[in-house]
Structures are given as structure tokens and as C-alpha cells.
Design a protein around this motif. Structure first.
Motif: not given
Length: 553
Positions: A89-97, A99-115
Motif C-alpha cells: 500500500k505504501a508503494l502504491q502511494h509512492i510510485v502511483l497515487k 508520485q508527484h510527491i515522491w521524486e528521485e533524490p537530487e544527487d541521483f538526478i545530478i549524477l545521471n545528468g553528469i554521467t
């Protein structure tokens, strides 16, 4: 530990610690009621027991899940609170219902952009949805049908080389072969580009070498700390040229290794993109003579982008970014999943024999090269792939961050530190949470008491009612392996096709058995095989999966 000046860490680390002390003294922490293990280190919390690239990581987190239930608290760097959940149920809310609240972490997005550049793994929100809108058609079932002959062509090269190698070697390290094959599959069908002839002794392409070693290289302790603390602060400081000069100046071997890998990825991506544009511009023979006949993902993508409306069209740098992004997503995950299946088939000879029988019967009816429908309709092959992806998710843990205060409801209530039964949890803005495909796919409350056993036959019978009722939000077969929602794995059909083509060709011809070396599985972000006595290079155990290969009767 690399020779890195400690002064570089003082400002971000000091700021972080001051914030943590202030929070501890004056802040009210709603997460204080969540149970979890004590910290292992003031500096790294529990992280090094989860991400050390050893075979003990899985047992450690399995024990935590067994002890604390479907949601618990662990400690991140500098003992920051971090949640871990596999509650459906927690996963339903995080990845579906929500999902606008639960984003990828900033460091992940930055690292992938650099890489990797500005590809799918480096974008959020509407920007991410815009990229997926252009990319979705090239991962459709219709396009997979067109790609099936290319998959078989590459798979036969792999099988033929292994047949020749088997004349002189009975024990073969299958991992480099599977990795080379996965790279060539995404190269030809993805980009109209050949990285590897798949011949014995052929040199390894620099792009493949960089992709293969990138994840493990990032596990350097100092790099992990700097990724979470320094990089989000300084990633916009100065120009790219200035940032590169700083990286070159620092006497830091691990950082320079990653830098060189990124250089190779970028230059190869640009080369592939420019060749694609040139072939499309010339048209006619130039386009049709590309590897894959011009039906590769990049050719279709560039053409679709040209025809898209102005608001939907992607700039060149975002198309270039998709090359490394898609290769990274497709290569190591699928090759290691295939390695896991071969390991399991070697361990369960009865399953291997039954699979071989099914494949040979299909070849007798339809010929050696099955079409997409015939291949995907093989029930036992499908069951083996599903069950392996269920029990052994190649990426066992993913992270999200709450962008605002959120209520997280639970299907399975947990006990608080003061003895209360919690049916929901208040999660403050900025809280990081690990979501676990690994444990959701193995949850006995969902899958039954045999959830931790590998049983392909479970997919040949009606699935348990508890699974249907759980409403697991995965995009594939009630599993979280390919995630769900707007950030689900866009290439999961590609991965399934690759696994089935390669398995059908290898199992039909070869008998796979275990050798004398004990195979273990390492947590390097992606789960990878090795052996107990494998050599250690640059502080990392080398990956390998030696198996005894012989011609099947």
C-alpha cells in the motif's frame, strides 16, 4: 581511501552536522516512533552494511525486514533518518497515487545528468514525461516484433562462439559473454551500431568496459560521501570547463576512473547520434544499410522527433543523452539477470531438462528462429523468467524523497517504539525512503509461505488471491522489478525478449552445470555474480560466473 584533502569535506560535512544537531535539539521528529536497527557508524550510519558490494548485504537487509516488518527506519550518512519499505500500500502511494510527491533524490538526478547526459534518468516531472512520450513507441510490442530477427542473429553469434570455445574449455566464465551479448543487442537494435563481433578473443569495446565497471567504481567510500554531501551544493559552480579542470587537478584516483568512463560514454554517444542523423539525412541506401536495416531505436526516435510538434520535440543533447542512459539501463541489469537464470538452471537440473524439452518441441514445430508470438507463448520459459525476476530483482533497492509532508498508509501495520500499532506514518518533507522491489517480490503476506523459494511452477497455476488483493503497483506481472508509474522501466519488454531469445538458443544446445568454485552474489547497486576466491582489484571483488558448459544430448 584515496588521497583526498580533508579540507574539501569540512564545509558540507560541518553544515550537515550543524543541521543535524539543531534538528536533534530543537526539532520534533515524527520518525522517532519508527522502529529500526541502531546505527553502525556515526559517519555512514547503516549504509556500508547495505552497499559494500559484498555477499553479506542481502542477508543483512533480509534480517532487518524480518525483525522490523514492512516499514522501518535505518540511518543514512551522518545518521540522518531514512525509511525502508516494501509495504504494497505504501508503494502504491509512492510510485502511483502520490508520485508527484515522491521524486528521485537530487544527487541521483545530478549524477545521471553528469554521467549520461540529459536522458530519462536525469529528468523529472513534465520534462521526464515529454521524453517518455517520444520514446514509448520504440519500446512497443510492434517494434519488438520487428527487432526479434536481430536478437536471434546476435544470439546465434554468441552460441556459435561458445560452441567453439567449448572444444577447448569445459568451464567458461559466462558473465563477460552475456555482457558482450547484451551490449551488442542494445547496440544493433538500439542504435544501429555494432560494438562487438562476439568472436573469441575480440577486443572489448571501451564503451562496454566503461558501462560494466561504472556502478562498482561509484561504490568508493569517499565518492559515496561526496555524492550525497558536496555534489548537490557545487554541481552548478562555474562552467563545465572549470569543473573539469577541478576534477583533473584533484589527486583522486577513484574520481579520475569515473571521469574517464564518463568521457568514453559521452564521446561514443555523440558518435552514434551523428552517424544516425547522417544516415537519415542521406536516406535510401545509407539508411537501409545501417546495422539493423534502419529499424533501430535511435533511427526511429530521430525520425519521430523530426515529425513531432515544436513543443514535443527534444533537443539534440537530450537525444544524445538517451544513448548512454538506455545502454546503462539495458546492459548490466539484463546480463546479470541472465547469469542468475543460468546459475539457477545449473542448480536445478530437472528444471533445465524440462525447459530444454519445451524449447526443442517449439523449434521442431516452428523452426529454430521463433517469431515474437511463438517465443513469448512458451509457458515454462516465461515462468522461469518471471520467477527469477521475482526472487532476484537485479536492482533490489531504489530511493525516493518526499517533496512535501506526506501520509504513508500501510497494508500491514507496524509496531511503534512505544508499542502502538501504526496503520499509517507521517513522513516529513525532505525524508528519503528506500523502496524495495527485492522484499516486495518476496513478501510472504503477498506470495505465501514459499515466497523465498524459486518455483517457476507457481506461474503455471492461478496466482494467490492475496497477490491480487495487494495491488502491487509494478508495471510487470505483479512485480516491482521494473517498478511502476511514470518512472517504470521503459525497456522491460526489450529485456524480456532478450532473455528469452538468449535462453532459448543456449539451453537448446548446452547443458549447464556448476563447477568447483562457489558462486556468490554481490550488492553493487546492481546485483552481480562473483566467486568466493575471485581476485580483488582496486578494492572490489571481480565479477564472474564460471559454469561447466557441455553439448546437451
Amino acid at each position: 581511501m584515496p588521497s583526498l584533502s580533508p579540507q574539501l569535506l569540512l564545509v558540507p560535512v560541518g553544515t550537515w552536522l550543524a543541521w543535524r544537531v539543531w534538528k536533534y535539539l530543537f526539532g520534533k521528529n515524527p520518525l522517532s516512533i519508527i522502529s529500526g536497527p541502531p546505527t553502525d557508524s556515526i559517519l555512514t550510519g547503516n549504509m556500508m552494511n547495505i552497499f559494500t558490494g559484498t555477499s553479506s548485504n542481502e542477508a543483512y537487509i533480509d534480517n532487518l525486514a524480518k525483525t522490523y516488518g514492512s516499514l522501518f527506519k535505518i540511518h543514512a550518512l551522518f545518521n540522518a533518518d531514512l525509511l525502508y519499505t516494501y509495504d504494497s500500500k505504501a508503494l502504491q502511494h509512492i510510485v502511483l497515487k502520490d508520485q508527484h510527491i515522491w521524486e528521485e533524490p537530487e544527487d541521483f538526478i545530478i549524477l545521471n545528468g553528469i554521467t549520461f547526459g540529459a536522458g530519462l534518468l536525469a529528468t523529472l516531472g513534465d520534462h521526464h514525461r515529454k521524453q517518455r512520450k517520444i520514446l514509448n513507441p520504440v519500446f512497443s510490442i510492434a517494434h519488438m516484433r520487428d527487432m526479434t530477427p536481430t536478437f536471434y542473429s546476435i544470439g546465434r553469434k554468441l552460441r556459435d562462439s561458445l560452441t567453439k570455445l567449448n572444444e577447448s574449455e569445459k568451464e567458461i566464465d559466462m558473465l563477460p559473454w552475456l555482457t558482450r551479448c547484451a551490449l551488442e543487442l542494445i547496440g544493433q537494435s538500439g542504435f544501429g551500431y555494432s560494438f562487438d563481433t562476439l568472436e573469441i578473443g575480440a577486443p572489448e569495446h571501451r564503451f562496454g568496459h566503461s558501462m560494466k565497471n561504472y556502478t562498482a567504481a561509484l561504490n568508493d567510500t569517499a565518492l559515496v560521501i561526496c555524492r550525497f554531501t558536496i555534489m548537490p551544493i557545487i554541481h552548478n559552480w562555474g562552467s563545465r570547463r572549470f569543473q573539469r579542470a577541478v576534477v583533473d587537478f584533484l589527486p583522486w584516483k577513484a574520481l579520475h576512473e569515473v571521469r574517464d568512463m564518463v568521457d568514453v560514454m559521452h564521446s561514443t554517444s555523440v558518435e552514434i547520434f551523428e552517424k544516425t542523423k547522417q544516415a537519415i539525412k542521406e536516406g535510401g541506401i545509407a539508411a537501409s544499410e545501417r546495422v539493423g536495416g534502419g529499424k533501430d531505436i535511435m533511427s526511429v526516435l530521430v525520425k519521430a522527433n523530426m515529425l513531432a510538434s515544436e513543443e514535443d520535440r527534444l533537443p539534440d543533447n537530450e537525444l544524445i543523452g538517451q544513448v548512454s542512459t538506455l545502454t546503462f539501463a539495458a546492459m548490466d541489469t539484463t546480463s546479470n539477470a541472465l547469469a542468475r537464470i543460468l546459475h539457477l538452471l545449473a542448480t536445478h537440473q530437472d528444471v533445465q531438462d524440462k525447459l530444454r524439452k519445451e524449447i526443442r518441441e517449439a523449434h521442431f514445430i516452428h523452426g529454430e528462429e521463433l517469431d515474437y508470438e511463438s517465443l513469448t507463448a512458451l509457458p515454462y520459459l516465461d515462468a522461469i523468467c518471471r520467477e527469477t525476476l521475482r526472487l532476484h530483482a537485479p536492482v533490489p533497492i531504489l530511493m525516493r524523497v518526499a517533496t512535501q509532508d506526506a501520509i504513508l498508509p500501510l497494508a500491514n501495520p507496524i509496531k511503534s517504539t512505544d508499542g502502538r500499532l501504526l496503520h499509517e506514518v507521517l513522513v516529513p518533507k525532505g525524508t528519503s525512503i528506500f523502496i524495495s522491489p527485492h522484499h516486495c517480490n518476496r513478501d510472504p503476506a503477498i506470495w505465501g509461505p514459499d515466497a523465498t523459494e524459486w518455483k517457476p511452477e507457481r506461474w503455471l497455476s492461478p496466482l494467490p488471491e492475496s497477490l491480487v488483493e495487494a495491488r502491487v503497483p509494478g508495471v510487470y506481472s505483479h512485480l516491482m522489478t521494473f517498478l511502476g508509474g511514470s518512472r517504470s522501466c521503459i525497456g522491460f519488454k526489450f529485456a524480456q525478449l532478450e532473455m528469452k531469445v538468449i535462453l532459448s538458443l543456449l539451453v537448446e544446445r548446452f547443458q549447464i552445470n556448476l563447477g568447483d568454485k562457489k558462486i556468490i552474489w554481490l550488492s553493487n547497486g546492481i546485483v552481480q555474480p562473483s566467486t568466493e576466491d575471485a581476485p580483488v582489484t582496486s578494492g572490489r571483488k571481480e565479477t564472474q560466473i564460471p559454469l561447466v558448459v557441455s553439448l546437451a544430448a
